[in-house]
Design a protein around this motif. Structure first.
Motif, mmCIF file in Angstrom:
data_model
loop_
_atom_site.group_PDB
_atom_site.id
_atom_site.type_symbol
_atom_site.label_atom_id
_atom_site.label_comp_id
_atom_site.label_asym_id
_atom_site.label_seq_id
_atom_site.Cartn_x
_atom_site.Cartn_y
_atom_site.Cartn_z
ATOM 1 N N LEU A 6 -11.357 -9.245 9.923
ATOM 2 C CA LEU A 6 -10.636 -9.468 8.578
ATOM 3 C C LEU A 6 -9.995 -8.421 8.343
ATOM 4 C CD1 LEU A 6 -10.132 -10.928 5.982
ATOM 5 C CD2 LEU A 6 -12.379 -9.712 5.037
ATOM 6 N N VAL A 7 -8.724 -8.263 7.793
ATOM 7 C CA VAL A 7 -7.983 -7.152 7.116
ATOM 8 C C VAL A 7 -8.002 -7.483 5.853
ATOM 9 C CG1 VAL A 7 -5.756 -5.442 7.497
ATOM 10 C CG2 VAL A 7 -6.739 -6.737 9.289
ATOM 11 N N ALA A 8 -8.636 -6.661 4.991
ATOM 12 C CA ALA A 8 -8.605 -6.832 3.480
ATOM 13 C C ALA A 8 -8.035 -5.781 2.919
ATOM 14 C CB ALA A 8 -10.033 -7.097 3.086
ATOM 15 N N TYR A 9 -7.407 -5.927 1.710
ATOM 16 C CA TYR A 9 -6.593 -4.687 1.067
ATOM 17 C C TYR A 9 -6.440 -4.861 -0.585
ATOM 18 C CZ TYR A 9 -3.111 -8.050 1.002
ATOM 19 O OH TYR A 9 -2.191 -9.217 0.718
ATOM 20 N N VAL A 10 -6.342 -3.779 -0.936
ATOM 21 C CA VAL A 10 -6.023 -3.779 -2.292
ATOM 22 C C VAL A 10 -4.545 -2.982 -2.191
ATOM 23 C CG1 VAL A 10 -6.405 -2.660 -4.572
ATOM 24 C CG2 VAL A 10 -8.280 -3.537 -3.103
ATOM 25 N N SER A 11 -3.679 -3.647 -3.197
ATOM 26 C CA SER A 11 -2.210 -3.193 -3.143
ATOM 27 C C SER A 11 -1.699 -3.105 -4.427
ATOM 28 C CB SER A 11 -1.340 -3.880 -2.087
ATOM 29 O OG SER A 11 -0.184 -3.435 -1.920
ATOM 30 N N ILE A 34 -7.124 -12.861 13.651
ATOM 31 C CA ILE A 34 -7.097 -12.000 12.444
ATOM 32 C C ILE A 34 -6.708 -13.071 11.125
ATOM 33 C CG2 ILE A 34 -5.573 -10.483 11.511
ATOM 34 C CD1 ILE A 34 -7.238 -9.179 13.790
ATOM 35 N N ASP A 35 -7.228 -12.405 10.191
ATOM 36 C CA ASP A 35 -7.216 -12.926 8.607
ATOM 37 C C ASP A 35 -6.813 -11.627 7.697
ATOM 38 O OD1 ASP A 35 -7.619 -15.777 9.087
ATOM 39 O OD2 ASP A 35 -9.764 -15.387 9.127
ATOM 40 N N THR A 36 -5.760 -11.823 7.235
ATOM 41 C CA THR A 36 -5.416 -10.624 6.175
ATOM 42 C C THR A 36 -5.361 -11.344 4.658
ATOM 43 O OG1 THR A 36 -3.899 -9.715 8.135
ATOM 44 C CG2 THR A 36 -3.501 -9.087 5.723
ATOM 45 N N LEU A 53 -10.529 -2.486 6.096
ATOM 46 C CA LEU A 53 -10.263 -2.291 4.540
ATOM 47 C C LEU A 53 -9.241 -1.280 4.387
ATOM 48 C CD1 LEU A 53 -13.848 -2.323 3.243
ATOM 49 C CD2 LEU A 53 -12.462 -4.114 3.602
ATOM 50 N N GLY A 54 -8.050 -1.667 3.390
ATOM 51 C CA GLY A 54 -6.870 -0.575 3.012
ATOM 52 C C GLY A 54 -6.949 -0.552 1.636
ATOM 53 N N ALA A 55 -6.695 0.643 1.045
ATOM 54 C CA ALA A 55 -6.231 0.919 -0.396
ATOM 55 C C ALA A 55 -5.376 1.934 -0.396
ATOM 56 C CB ALA A 55 -7.743 0.941 -1.090
ATOM 57 N N PRO A 56 -4.450 1.832 -1.522
ATOM 58 C CA PRO A 56 -3.480 2.978 -2.032
ATOM 59 C C PRO A 56 -4.117 3.965 -2.585
ATOM 60 C CG PRO A 56 -3.453 1.048 -3.672
ATOM 61 C CD PRO A 56 -4.543 0.658 -2.519
ATOM 62 N N VAL A 57 -3.336 4.996 -2.603
ATOM 63 C CA VAL A 57 -3.857 6.293 -3.528
ATOM 64 C C VAL A 57 -2.841 6.499 -4.751
ATOM 65 C CG1 VAL A 57 -3.945 8.908 -3.307
ATOM 66 C CG2 VAL A 57 -4.973 7.575 -1.351
ATOM 67 N N TYR A 58 -3.285 6.650 -5.593
ATOM 68 C CA TYR A 58 -2.142 7.040 -6.713
ATOM 69 C C TYR A 58 -2.807 7.934 -7.827
ATOM 70 C CZ TYR A 58 0.840 2.844 -5.972
ATOM 71 O OH TYR A 58 1.893 2.225 -5.416
ATOM 72 N N THR A 59 -2.019 8.879 -8.142
ATOM 73 C CA THR A 59 -2.552 10.061 -8.941
ATOM 74 C C THR A 59 -3.654 10.735 -8.504
ATOM 75 O OG1 THR A 59 -3.544 8.674 -10.584
ATOM 76 C CG2 THR A 59 -1.209 9.025 -11.176
ATOM 77 N N GLY A 60 -3.952 10.865 -7.218
ATOM 78 C CA GLY A 60 -4.800 11.569 -6.569
ATOM 79 C C GLY A 60 -6.110 10.951 -6.438
ATOM 80 N N LYS A 61 -6.168 9.497 -6.305
ATOM 81 C CA LYS A 61 -7.460 8.912 -6.580
ATOM 82 C C LYS A 61 -7.094 7.555 -5.721
ATOM 83 C CE LYS A 61 -9.561 10.343 -10.433
ATOM 84 N NZ LYS A 61 -10.125 11.105 -10.823
#
Length: 169
Positions: A6-11, A34-36, A53-61
């Motif tokens: 599983l490739v799970a993300y926050v975007s 694969i499941d995304t 797992l994937g997640a973005p960085v915004y304003t230093g976090k």
């Protein structure tokens, strides 16, 4: 039996989702199932041999409710290998922060799960998708805008993850 990953993300604005799909596509080429999916839409990890797992960085976090995902899936995540990536401007604009700081933040959010690997990719900073305040800060801090993804680096990382996870197609 071929492993299912599983490739799970926050975007927030789409770049992390696109990188998750790229990594998934590369793993499919290597012979894995694969499941995304968006993290918020994942209801169970029962069918998976590993998770990325994937997640973005915004304003230093690192943003997104990754801690909630880990908390809800703690038992399953403790039994399978986990890897992760964060996406932001820091790899191409050090003024945005230190890459090791962001990968460290991500590792901390995953606790008590210990990932086999965490990396950071440069993403897309599209001025047209930024709010008025975000555009102002970007301009004030002279942050470059554009598509900074290194597709070769994403593919190479994805190809190397199964070995780190002890998985084979």
């Amino acid at each position: 039996m071929t492993a299912r990953i599983l490739v799970a993300y926050v975007s927030k604005k789409g770049s992390t989702a696109e990188i998750a799909r790229e990594a998934g596509t590369e793993l499919e080429r290597a012979g894995f199932f694969i499941d995304t999916a968006e993290m918020a839409k994942v209801t169970s990890l029962a069918d998976y041999d590993a998770v990325i797992l994937g997640a973005p960085v915004y304003t230093g976090k690192v943003v997104g409710d990754i801690a909630l995902f880990v908390s809800k899936n703690r038992d399953a995540l403790s039994r399978i290998p986990v890897a992760g990536f964060v996406v932001g401007i820091a790899p191409v604009f050090p003024g945005a922060g230190d890459v090791d700081t962001f990968t460290g933040q991500f590792r901390a959010v995953l606790q008590p799960v210990t990932p086999v690997d965490v990396t950071m990719f440069a993403g897309v900073l599209d001025a047209g998708k930024l709010s008025f305040v975000e555009r102002g800060l970007t301009s004030l801090l002279k942050v470059p805008t554009g598509d900074f993804r290194d597709h070769d680096a994403i593919a190479a990382w994805a190809r190397g993850i199964p070995e780190k996870m002890g998985l084979f197609a």
